[in-house]
Write a protein that holds these residues in place. Structure first.
Motif, mmCIF file in Angstrom:
data_model
loop_
_atom_site.group_PDB
_atom_site.id
_atom_site.type_symbol
_atom_site.label_atom_id
_atom_site.label_comp_id
_atom_site.label_asym_id
_atom_site.label_seq_id
_atom_site.Cartn_x
_atom_site.Cartn_y
_atom_site.Cartn_z
ATOM 1 N N TYR A 1 8.328 -45.555 -28.503
ATOM 2 C CA TYR A 1 8.356 -44.566 -29.529
ATOM 3 C C TYR A 1 7.120 -44.513 -30.374
ATOM 4 O O TYR A 1 6.886 -43.643 -31.178
ATOM 5 C CB TYR A 1 9.476 -45.028 -30.404
ATOM 6 C CG TYR A 1 10.848 -44.330 -29.939
ATOM 7 C CD1 TYR A 1 11.386 -44.152 -28.482
ATOM 8 C CD2 TYR A 1 11.781 -44.029 -30.799
ATOM 9 C CE1 TYR A 1 12.295 -43.841 -27.832
ATOM 10 C CE2 TYR A 1 13.140 -43.442 -30.323
ATOM 11 C CZ TYR A 1 13.263 -43.388 -28.816
ATOM 12 O OH TYR A 1 14.582 -42.773 -28.483
ATOM 13 N N LEU B 1 5.723 -41.408 -29.217
ATOM 14 C CA LEU B 1 6.360 -40.451 -29.835
ATOM 15 C C LEU B 1 5.968 -40.196 -31.436
ATOM 16 O O LEU B 1 5.893 -39.041 -31.939
ATOM 17 C CB LEU B 1 7.896 -40.626 -29.852
ATOM 18 C CG LEU B 1 8.334 -40.489 -28.333
ATOM 19 C CD1 LEU B 1 9.917 -40.617 -28.416
ATOM 20 C CD2 LEU B 1 8.129 -39.241 -27.513
ATOM 21 N N PHE C 1 7.781 -32.774 -27.397
ATOM 22 C CA PHE C 1 9.150 -33.093 -27.353
ATOM 23 C C PHE C 1 9.948 -32.366 -26.186
ATOM 24 O O PHE C 1 10.963 -33.146 -25.797
ATOM 25 C CB PHE C 1 9.758 -33.249 -28.556
ATOM 26 C CG PHE C 1 9.294 -34.281 -29.629
ATOM 27 C CD1 PHE C 1 9.442 -35.411 -29.689
ATOM 28 C CD2 PHE C 1 7.895 -33.873 -30.476
ATOM 29 C CE1 PHE C 1 9.176 -36.219 -30.598
ATOM 30 C CE2 PHE C 1 7.433 -34.740 -30.961
ATOM 31 C CZ PHE C 1 8.098 -36.081 -31.199
ATOM 32 N N TYR D 1 9.164 -33.978 -22.805
ATOM 33 C CA TYR D 1 9.432 -35.333 -22.920
ATOM 34 C C TYR D 1 11.090 -35.150 -22.622
ATOM 35 O O TYR D 1 11.246 -36.042 -21.695
ATOM 36 C CB TYR D 1 9.172 -35.889 -24.142
ATOM 37 C CG TYR D 1 9.520 -37.385 -24.102
ATOM 38 C CD1 TYR D 1 8.630 -38.406 -23.858
ATOM 39 C CD2 TYR D 1 10.674 -37.975 -24.358
ATOM 40 C CE1 TYR D 1 8.471 -39.773 -23.859
ATOM 41 C CE2 TYR D 1 10.980 -39.584 -24.086
ATOM 42 C CZ TYR D 1 9.902 -39.946 -23.973
ATOM 43 O OH TYR D 1 10.254 -41.489 -24.034
ATOM 44 N N ILE E 1 15.593 -38.778 -26.597
ATOM 45 C CA ILE E 1 15.097 -39.639 -27.420
ATOM 46 C C ILE E 1 16.229 -39.827 -28.484
ATOM 47 O O ILE E 1 17.280 -38.862 -28.791
ATOM 48 C CB ILE E 1 13.962 -38.613 -28.156
ATOM 49 C CG1 ILE E 1 12.990 -38.408 -27.200
ATOM 50 C CG2 ILE E 1 13.596 -39.091 -29.413
ATOM 51 C CD1 ILE E 1 11.969 -37.243 -27.638
#
Length: 345
Positions: free
Chosen positions: A246, A249, A280, A283, A289
């Motif tokens: 993360y 991210l 995102f 991803y 997530i």
């Protein structure tokens, strides 16, 4: 600190590594470049890099020298290992490392030679003000980067130390704490103490598995035979390692602004809106997530990075540029967000 390498030294290295038939035709230092105000090539504080071409070779090379001494040979071992993982486990394009040297016989620092890979940095191509790419190309590039990072995060290993990220956070906050105790900043010591206590107890910081994360590795793009932008290489992987995925991210969330330039706490305002962002969306086409956890990691990481720079106030060459009042406001708002909104539970 080393700032330049003479051409004749690079010529001597070429002869030693590739043989006397390799005659150097050009040597150009790789320096920061911007185009229309958009960073195209970033500078590097750790290395001095040169693009080297030879008369009798269709390939060209990157010579990368460490600026500072002492250097550790295990840096090369780690970097080669990361390139090998990306290539063998994920079939991702990476430059080939041709030679490493830490003998310091020809130059007084360690260096590495690898194949030169052409391409443009994805942040440059995807920048909203870049006229080279249209809106659809920018979106597709970001989606590819997001999906690529999810692939990289899929390389996991059992966590041998689930306290490492916690210890990093605590060291950063203690950096600010010492500055406050020394009277450099007017920030609540009780809020700092409470944030440290919450971080030590936070279960969401303790991972049983660590993922390979991108860190500040660069992803290059070039046009394929159909004139579509595609990944040409992943480079500068020396900071890549196994840890909390993360962290990547977190950087995606504030892209293109570096997290240390933010003046307000980095927050996941809405998972629904965040999912719409191309990075995102790409991803999550590969990997899901947990946005509740991401919100906590974002605020903790932002606090950590800002606290890690607190001691710059002791550096005369930097202190003159620090707006102490603004820094104090940022620390106060980050500590408030940590203690009262995010780090609890």
């Amino acid at each position: 600190m080393i700032d330049t390498i003479r051409r004749e030294v690079i010529v001597s290295i070429c002869k030693q590594v590739f043989g006397t038939n390799h005659r150097v035709s050009s040597v150009s230092k790789i320096t920061p470049i911007s185009e229309q105000g958009i960073p195209r090539i970033d500078g590097c504080t750790q290395h001095i890099c040169y693009h080297v071409c030879c008369h009798n070779s269709t390939k060209s090379y990157v010579f990368r020298f460490f600026r500072d001494l002492p250097n550790r040979e295990d840096r090369y071992i780690h970097e080669e290992g990361i390139y090998r993982l990306l290539s063998q486990e994920l079939s991702l394009p990476v430059p080939k490392i041709l030679y490493t040297d830490h003998t310091r016989q020809l130059v007084s620092t360690n260096y590495i030679i690898m194949e030169y890979v052409s391409g443009e940095h994805w942040q440059f191509l995807a920048h909203s003000d870049n006229p080279r790419t249209n809106s659809i190309e920018k979106m597709k590039i970001q989606e590819q980067v997001g999906a690529l990072c999810a692939q990289i995060h899929g390389l996991e290993k059992s966590s041998q130390d689930n306290q490492s990220f916690i210890q990093t956070l605590l060291r950063s906050i203690e950096n600010l704490e010492r500055c406050v105790e020394d009277g450099q900043y007017q920030v609540s010591l009780s809020a700092i103490s409470e944030a440290k206590d919450l971080i030590q107890k936070a279960p969401w910081l303790k991972l049983t598995k660590h993922s390979l994360y991108k860190a500040d590795a660069e992803i290059l793009f070039s046009k394929d035979h159909r004139q579509n932008w595609d990944v040409s290489a992943i480079i500068d992987v020396e900071a890549m390692d196994f840890g909390d995925p993360y962290l990547d991210l977190t950087n995606f969330l504030c892209e293109p602004t570096p997290i240390w330039k933010l003046e307000e706490p980095l927050e996941v305002v809405s998972p629904e809106e965040t999912r719409k962002k191309p990075l995102f969306r790409g991803y999550e086409s590969v990997r899901s997530i947990d946005y509740s956890r991401l919100a906590k990691v974002c605020i903790a990481m932002h606090l950590s990075i800002m606290c890690s720079t607190a001691a710059q106030i002791y550096w005369p060459e930097i202190r003159q540029y620090i707006n102490v009042k603004k820094r104090e406001e940022i620390y106060d708002s980050l500590l408030d967000a940590c203690v009262n909104r995010y780090l609890i539970g």
